[in-house]
Design a protein around this motif. Sequence first.
Motif, PDB file in Angstrom:
ATOM      1  N   ARG A 116       0.805  -1.211   0.000  1.00 33.79           N
ATOM      2  CA  ARG A 116       0.000   0.000   0.000  1.00 33.79           C
ATOM      3  C   ARG A 116       0.846   1.272   0.000  1.00 33.79           C
ATOM      4  O   ARG A 116       0.299   2.369  -0.047  1.00 33.79           O
ATOM      5  N   LEU A 117       2.153   1.149   0.065  1.00 30.83           N
ATOM      6  CA  LEU A 117       3.017   2.317   0.043  1.00 30.83           C
ATOM      7  C   LEU A 117       3.328   2.681  -1.402  1.00 30.83           C
ATOM      8  O   LEU A 117       3.699   1.826  -2.208  1.00 30.83           O
ATOM      9  N   HIS A 118       3.174   3.971  -1.729  1.00 34.85           N
ATOM     10  CA  HIS A 118       3.331   4.403  -3.113  1.00 34.85           C
ATOM     11  C   HIS A 118       4.686   5.036  -3.392  1.00 34.85           C
ATOM     12  O   HIS A 118       5.133   5.048  -4.541  1.00 34.85           O
ATOM     13  N   SER A 119       5.322   5.582  -2.365  1.00 35.46           N
ATOM     14  CA  SER A 119       6.602   6.260  -2.580  1.00 35.46           C
ATOM     15  C   SER A 119       7.356   6.321  -1.264  1.00 35.46           C
ATOM     16  O   SER A 119       6.779   6.123  -0.184  1.00 35.46           O
ATOM     17  N   VAL A 120       8.652   6.610  -1.353  1.00 37.86           N
ATOM     18  CA  VAL A 120       9.504   6.762  -0.172  1.00 37.86           C
ATOM     19  C   VAL A 120      10.392   7.975  -0.402  1.00 37.86           C
ATOM     20  O   VAL A 120      11.045   8.084  -1.448  1.00 37.86           O
ATOM     21  N   GLU A 121      10.436   8.876   0.573  1.00 44.36           N
ATOM     22  CA  GLU A 121      11.235  10.097   0.455  1.00 44.36           C
ATOM     23  C   GLU A 121      12.133  10.241   1.679  1.00 44.36           C
ATOM     24  O   GLU A 121      11.668  10.084   2.823  1.00 44.36           O
ATOM     25  N   ILE A 122      13.396  10.548   1.467  1.00 39.36           N
ATOM     26  CA  ILE A 122      14.336  10.830   2.550  1.00 39.36           C
ATOM     27  C   ILE A 122      14.493  12.347   2.650  1.00 39.36           C
ATOM     28  O   ILE A 122      14.892  12.999   1.677  1.00 39.36           O
ATOM     29  N   ALA A 123      14.163  12.897   3.794  1.00 44.15           N
ATOM     30  CA  ALA A 123      14.227  14.340   4.003  1.00 44.15           C
ATOM     31  C   ALA A 123      15.259  14.649   5.081  1.00 44.15           C
ATOM     32  O   ALA A 123      15.296  13.993   6.125  1.00 44.15           O
ATOM     33  N   GLN A 124      16.099  15.665   4.823  1.00 48.20           N
ATOM     34  CA  GLN A 124      17.132  16.090   5.761  1.00 48.20           C
ATOM     35  C   GLN A 124      17.213  17.611   5.786  1.00 48.20           C
ATOM     36  O   GLN A 124      17.267  18.253   4.738  1.00 48.20           O
ATOM     37  N   GLY A 125      17.222  18.173   6.980  1.00 49.64           N
ATOM     38  CA  GLY A 125      17.502  19.582   7.146  1.00 49.64           C
ATOM     39  C   GLY A 125      18.995  19.797   7.314  1.00 49.64           C
ATOM     40  O   GLY A 125      19.791  18.844   7.303  1.00 49.64           O
ATOM     41  N   PRO A 126      19.407  21.061   7.486  1.00 49.82           N
ATOM     42  CA  PRO A 126      20.854  21.333   7.631  1.00 49.82           C
ATOM     43  C   PRO A 126      21.478  20.594   8.805  1.00 49.82           C
ATOM     44  O   PRO A 126      22.569  20.017   8.673  1.00 49.82           O
ATOM     45  N   LEU A 127      20.828  20.592   9.946  1.00 49.77           N
ATOM     46  CA  LEU A 127      21.370  19.909  11.118  1.00 49.77           C
ATOM     47  C   LEU A 127      21.403  18.406  10.901  1.00 49.77           C
ATOM     48  O   LEU A 127      22.369  17.727  11.287  1.00 49.77           O
ATOM     49  N   ALA A 128      20.341  17.860  10.285  1.00 49.75           N
ATOM     50  CA  ALA A 128      20.304  16.416  10.042  1.00 49.75           C
ATOM     51  C   ALA A 128      21.407  15.988   9.079  1.00 49.75           C
ATOM     52  O   ALA A 128      22.014  14.926   9.253  1.00 49.75           O
ATOM     53  N   ARG A 183      14.653  11.866   8.019  1.00 54.35           N
ATOM     54  CA  ARG A 183      13.244  11.521   8.238  1.00 54.35           C
ATOM     55  C   ARG A 183      12.735  10.836   6.974  1.00 54.35           C
ATOM     56  O   ARG A 183      12.897  11.342   5.871  1.00 54.35           O
ATOM     57  N   LEU A 184      12.112   9.681   7.155  1.00 55.84           N
ATOM     58  CA  LEU A 184      11.556   8.924   6.043  1.00 55.84           C
ATOM     59  C   LEU A 184      10.066   9.226   5.911  1.00 55.84           C
ATOM     60  O   LEU A 184       9.300   9.035   6.866  1.00 55.84           O
ATOM     61  N   HIS A 185       9.639   9.696   4.740  1.00 55.56           N
ATOM     62  CA  HIS A 185       8.231   9.935   4.452  1.00 55.56           C
ATOM     63  C   HIS A 185       7.757   8.875   3.460  1.00 55.56           C
ATOM     64  O   HIS A 185       8.365   8.686   2.397  1.00 55.56           O
ATOM     65  N   PHE A 186       6.643   8.220   3.808  1.00 58.25           N
ATOM     66  CA  PHE A 186       6.091   7.179   2.952  1.00 58.25           C
ATOM     67  C   PHE A 186       4.785   7.669   2.339  1.00 58.25           C
ATOM     68  O   PHE A 186       3.920   8.218   3.036  1.00 58.25           O
ATOM     69  N   GLY A 187       4.652   7.475   1.025  1.00 58.83           N
ATOM     70  CA  GLY A 187       3.413   7.831   0.349  1.00 58.83           C
ATOM     71  C   GLY A 187       2.335   6.821   0.679  1.00 58.83           C
ATOM     72  O   GLY A 187       2.429   5.647   0.314  1.00 58.83           O
ATOM     73  N   LEU A 188       1.307   7.259   1.397  1.00 58.71           N
ATOM     74  CA  LEU A 188       0.218   6.387   1.838  1.00 58.71           C
ATOM     75  C   LEU A 188      -1.095   7.063   1.470  1.00 58.71           C
ATOM     76  O   LEU A 188      -1.418   8.135   2.007  1.00 58.71           O
ATOM     77  N   ALA A 248      18.603   1.962   3.302  1.00 55.71           N
ATOM     78  CA  ALA A 248      18.336   0.525   3.211  1.00 55.71           C
ATOM     79  C   ALA A 248      16.832   0.251   3.242  1.00 55.71           C
ATOM     80  O   ALA A 248      16.327  -0.581   2.472  1.00 55.71           O
ATOM     81  N   VAL A 249      16.112   0.929   4.130  1.00 52.94           N
ATOM     82  CA  VAL A 249      14.657   0.757   4.194  1.00 52.94           C
ATOM     83  C   VAL A 249      14.015   1.207   2.886  1.00 52.94           C
ATOM     84  O   VAL A 249      13.123   0.547   2.342  1.00 52.94           O
ATOM     85  N   ARG A 250      14.456   2.339   2.358  1.00 48.12           N
ATOM     86  CA  ARG A 250      13.909   2.824   1.098  1.00 48.12           C
ATOM     87  C   ARG A 250      14.122   1.820  -0.023  1.00 48.12           C
ATOM     88  O   ARG A 250      13.213   1.554  -0.830  1.00 48.12           O
ATOM     89  N   ALA A 251      15.302   1.246  -0.084  1.00 53.12           N
ATOM     90  CA  ALA A 251      15.586   0.281  -1.138  1.00 53.12           C
ATOM     91  C   ALA A 251      14.693  -0.948  -1.025  1.00 53.12           C
ATOM     92  O   ALA A 251      14.153  -1.446  -2.032  1.00 53.12           O
ATOM     93  N   ARG A 252      14.493  -1.450   0.183  1.00 54.99           N
ATOM     94  CA  ARG A 252      13.651  -2.635   0.365  1.00 54.99           C
ATOM     95  C   ARG A 252      12.204  -2.346   0.006  1.00 54.99           C
ATOM     96  O   ARG A 252      11.536  -3.159  -0.641  1.00 54.99           O
ATOM     97  N   VAL A 253      11.702  -1.188   0.423  1.00 58.72           N
ATOM     98  CA  VAL A 253      10.304  -0.846   0.125  1.00 58.72           C
ATOM     99  C   VAL A 253      10.119  -0.629  -1.374  1.00 58.72           C
ATOM    100  O   VAL A 253       9.141  -1.100  -1.965  1.00 58.72           O
ATOM    101  N   LEU A 254      11.059   0.072  -2.016  1.00 62.83           N
ATOM    102  CA  LEU A 254      10.931   0.326  -3.450  1.00 62.83           C
ATOM    103  C   LEU A 254      11.036  -0.965  -4.249  1.00 62.83           C
ATOM    104  O   LEU A 254      10.366  -1.121  -5.283  1.00 62.83           O
ATOM    105  N   ASP A 255      11.873  -1.902  -3.821  1.00 65.56           N
ATOM    106  CA  ASP A 255      11.955  -3.191  -4.508  1.00 65.56           C
ATOM    107  C   ASP A 255      10.610  -3.910  -4.441  1.00 65.56           C
ATOM    108  O   ASP A 255      10.180  -4.538  -5.424  1.00 65.56           O
ATOM    109  N   HIS A 256       9.960  -3.821  -3.291  1.00 69.14           N
ATOM    110  CA  HIS A 256       8.662  -4.474  -3.133  1.00 69.14           C
ATOM    111  C   HIS A 256       7.611  -3.781  -3.995  1.00 69.14           C
ATOM    112  O   HIS A 256       6.763  -4.437  -4.623  1.00 69.14           O
ATOM    113  N   ILE A 257       7.644  -2.446  -4.032  1.00 74.68           N
ATOM    114  CA  ILE A 257       6.683  -1.696  -4.844  1.00 74.68           C
ATOM    115  C   ILE A 257       6.869  -2.006  -6.319  1.00 74.68           C
ATOM    116  O   ILE A 257       5.899  -2.184  -7.065  1.00 74.68           O
ATOM    117  N   ALA A 258       8.118  -2.072  -6.767  1.00 75.48           N
ATOM    118  CA  ALA A 258       8.398  -2.318  -8.185  1.00 75.48           C
ATOM    119  C   ALA A 258       7.919  -3.697  -8.632  1.00 75.48           C
ATOM    120  O   ALA A 258       7.628  -3.898  -9.819  1.00 75.48           O
TER     121      ALA A 258
END
Length: 512
Positions: free
Chosen positions: A452-464, A471-476, A493-503
């Motif tokens: 049910r996840l449509h996308s995965v986004e990795i977000a980082q601010g300057p401090l991060a 921060r991982l954002h999942f398209g739901l 690693a989490v993004r890669a596993r989720v995207l492999d499953h989505i593909a």
Amino acid sequence: MSDGADDGALMRTHPYGIAVRAAKGVWQGALGIAALAFGALREDVPDWVIWIAPVIVVIAVVGGAWISWRQLGYRVGTDDIRVERGLINKEARSIPYDRIQDVSLSETLLSRLFGLVEVQFETGAGGKEEVTLAYVTAAEGARLREQVRDARARVSGDGGPARDRGGDGTDGASPPTATESAQTVFAMDNRRLVTFGAFEFSLLVFAVLAAGFQQFEFLLSPLIWDDSFWKELIGQQGEYVAAAGVALAVAGAVLGLGTLLLVGFVTGLVRTILRDYRFLLERTEKGFRRRRGLLTRSDVVMPLHRVQAAIIGTGVIRRLLGWHGLSFVSLASDKSDASHVVAPFATMAEIARIVAITGIDLPDAATRWHRPDARYFTDAALIGAVPLLLIAVGLAVSPYWPFAAIPVLVAGLIAASRWLQWRRHRHALDEATLFGQVGLLSPELTAAPRIRLHSVEIAQGPLARMRGYARLHFGLAGGKFAIAGIRLDEARAVRARVLDHIAAVDFARLPR
């Protein structure tokens, strides 16, 4: 715009809806009518104004209700449903069946007296994108819901030819048909409802009183804006307290606190009863069917294939007693909420049975949990505590040095809460489901199937970026899901596993 709607004849909502709208308008304007009559009591206003003004208001409300009924019509066609509005300037809106996520029915106390329901066509967009027909008979509402669902299944290729049940359809506000068996999955009796209400402490009544005070302040005495009035009143109360003694003063304070708690308890109990009276969740051929409400009775059906994720929440005290709540993130919205409440006050065993029907996995003893990066919470604690420590230093070298301990104490509480959050927040990823748990005193668990996840986004601010976490954002669809403070390498690693499953999933073959 599809022309399919032209295939159906123009239909209107039920004429009894005029009475429902008029009664609702008079009720909502009752305070305004009273205020108007009160203002007309002045000596320079003729007596006939006192009687004619409310009559004019009532006539205007009834006339507006008739216009609202007369200008609304709808057509149910082969490919879409069209809603037409307007007397002089006509406006027609067509909604293709494949855009309609669901059709929900709701009854207010007034509409129930006339046997009417409100039909809402949910497109999943929310706000002005939703289309509502108010009011039709319960049988017509049920027929519309079944016809739209069957037509949608035919258009999207999920089912066979559309079934036209006609005006005697019995879904929605009426009992299910004999061909649509309903199995009770969860229900709340009156005892559990009252127990649930005891945990729903609320001080909303004071907000309502404050709003009423603001709206009708012109009816109050001008003394409330006089500073000397309040100084004199407070001074008198202080004299009374001094004369009564310490014991009576403490007793008065306890009584006031007890009254506040009692008001909060009663308010929460009343809100719970009004919202969740006769709460019933059933399993039907269409999916889950939920009905609840005392004055406003809602009837919502959630197809199983549109359940995107499960959310299990609880409270500080109810968690210790084993009570939790279950919501489903769905493609269609539940009024103002993004999720559908399917078990507001249940045990984990009851919740597990409901979730098992959807095919969503829940974590077990074999689930491998991961904590977020400690640096994320350390940075958050420093950002909150350092300014307070600087304030404490400033107070320590000032004449107000005795107060320097206060910001130090608050800074310590912030640091302790961040450490506990680090201990409580966690996430896990198994072969089919992604789990995320947040919350310190009231933990909340989200379980989202990877499919049910449509996308995965990795977000980082300057401090991060500097510290190496993200921060991982999942398209739901229909909701939001994120994991904060995860190490950057783990996030990738989490993004890669989720995207492999989505593909690997052909989403065109999934039911919509």
